[in-house]
Design a protein around this motif. Structure first.
Motif, PDB file in Angstrom:
ATOM      1  N   ALA A  34       4.362  37.724  35.431  1.00  0.00           N
ATOM      2  CA  ALA A  34       5.175  38.026  33.924  1.00  0.00           C
ATOM      3  C   ALA A  34       6.415  37.292  33.659  1.00  0.00           C
ATOM      4  O   ALA A  34       6.593  36.211  33.091  1.00  0.00           O
ATOM      5  CB  ALA A  34       5.291  39.216  33.578  1.00  0.00           C
ATOM      6  N   ASN A  35       7.160  36.826  35.304  1.00  0.00           N
ATOM      7  CA  ASN A  35       8.017  36.579  35.070  1.00  0.00           C
ATOM      8  C   ASN A  35       8.617  34.988  34.922  1.00  0.00           C
ATOM      9  O   ASN A  35       8.820  33.832  34.462  1.00  0.00           O
ATOM     10  CB  ASN A  35       9.452  36.875  35.914  1.00  0.00           C
ATOM     11  N   LEU A  36       7.780  34.147  35.167  1.00  0.00           N
ATOM     12  CA  LEU A  36       7.082  32.970  36.028  1.00  0.00           C
ATOM     13  C   LEU A  36       6.613  32.425  34.245  1.00  0.00           C
ATOM     14  O   LEU A  36       7.238  31.379  33.353  1.00  0.00           O
ATOM     15  CB  LEU A  36       6.334  32.958  36.994  1.00  0.00           C
ATOM     16  N   GLY A  37       6.009  33.218  33.579  1.00  0.00           N
ATOM     17  CA  GLY A  37       5.461  32.810  32.092  1.00  0.00           C
ATOM     18  C   GLY A  37       6.648  32.948  31.741  1.00  0.00           C
ATOM     19  O   GLY A  37       6.923  32.583  30.446  1.00  0.00           O
ATOM     20  N   VAL A  38       7.093  33.764  31.457  1.00  0.00           N
ATOM     21  CA  VAL A  38       9.164  34.136  30.419  1.00  0.00           C
ATOM     22  C   VAL A  38       9.411  32.608  31.122  1.00  0.00           C
ATOM     23  O   VAL A  38      10.050  32.203  30.034  1.00  0.00           O
ATOM     24  CB  VAL A  38       9.999  34.484  30.610  1.00  0.00           C
ATOM     25  N   MET A  39       9.780  32.646  32.339  1.00  0.00           N
ATOM     26  CA  MET A  39      10.248  30.963  32.518  1.00  0.00           C
ATOM     27  C   MET A  39       9.667  29.593  32.064  1.00  0.00           C
ATOM     28  O   MET A  39      10.712  29.185  31.778  1.00  0.00           O
ATOM     29  CB  MET A  39      10.452  30.769  34.406  1.00  0.00           C
ATOM     30  N   HIS A  40       8.750  30.148  32.445  1.00  0.00           N
ATOM     31  CA  HIS A  40       8.134  28.266  31.766  1.00  0.00           C
ATOM     32  C   HIS A  40       7.645  28.542  30.389  1.00  0.00           C
ATOM     33  O   HIS A  40       7.817  27.204  29.665  1.00  0.00           O
ATOM     34  CB  HIS A  40       6.457  28.467  32.625  1.00  0.00           C
ATOM     35  N   GLY A  41       7.242  29.651  29.568  1.00  0.00           N
ATOM     36  CA  GLY A  41       7.231  29.862  28.056  1.00  0.00           C
ATOM     37  C   GLY A  41       6.156  29.868  27.543  1.00  0.00           C
ATOM     38  O   GLY A  41       5.691  29.233  27.121  1.00  0.00           O
ATOM     39  N   VAL A  42       4.523  29.904  28.555  1.00  0.00           N
ATOM     40  CA  VAL A  42       3.905  30.123  28.097  1.00  0.00           C
ATOM     41  C   VAL A  42       2.926  31.334  28.889  1.00  0.00           C
ATOM     42  O   VAL A  42       3.667  32.440  29.307  1.00  0.00           O
ATOM     43  CB  VAL A  42       2.676  28.889  29.796  1.00  0.00           C
TER      44      VAL A  42
END
Length: 148
Positions: A34-42
């Motif tokens: 979830a955090n990686l998704g937010v960081m990369h906007g995907v």
């Protein structure tokens, strides 16, 4: 992740994560999906696809309750290369039984899904053969094992 093509987004993210791993940015565990998704906007599915591709290369491993972390093994070769080299390392000859999926998962510390993907590649390249009910056997030796 602006300006990325929808089909190649996971590859771009996988490449960024690979560089982070090589530079030591992730000592143990990676941020959550979830955090990686937010960081990369995907979406989380895009992140999961990038992580699965790195798992197939042997760079990451997933642990229940922990998440994704850098593979503990010092061997940075991809899973496909390590599984191919196993034929030479274990001195297998043409017709010999290749290790089972369970043993490969244990030996390389990766998921059964990652092992199955590579086994399909090895079968497609003609190195392994599957006999229904008997498992996989070595069909040909890798180029590195052939004598000149």
């Amino acid at each position: 992740m602006p300006n990325a093509s929808p089909r190649g987004t996971y590859r771009a993210i996988a490449e960024m994560l690979r560089k982070g791993i090589e530079e030591g940015a992730f000592a143990e565990a990676l941020p959550s999906e979830a955090n990686l998704g937010v960081m990369h906007g995907v979406s989380r599915n895009t992140i999961r696809r990038a992580l699965k591709s790195l798992e197939a290369e042997g760079l990451l491993e997933s642990s229940a309750g922990v998440g994704w972390r850098v593979s503990r093994g010092g061997d940075r070769r991809g899973l496909a290369e390590r599984m191919t080299d196993l034929i030479v390392e274990d001195a297998l000859a043409i017709g010999d039984a290749y290790p089972s999926e369970a043993r490969l998962c244990e030996r390389f510390g990766v998921s059964r899904t990652a092992v199955r993907r590579v086994l399909a590649q090895l079968e497609g390249s003609g190195l392994l053969d599957t006999v229904q009910g008997k498992g996989r056997t070595v069909r040909a030796l890798p180029a590195s094992a052939r004598r000149p």
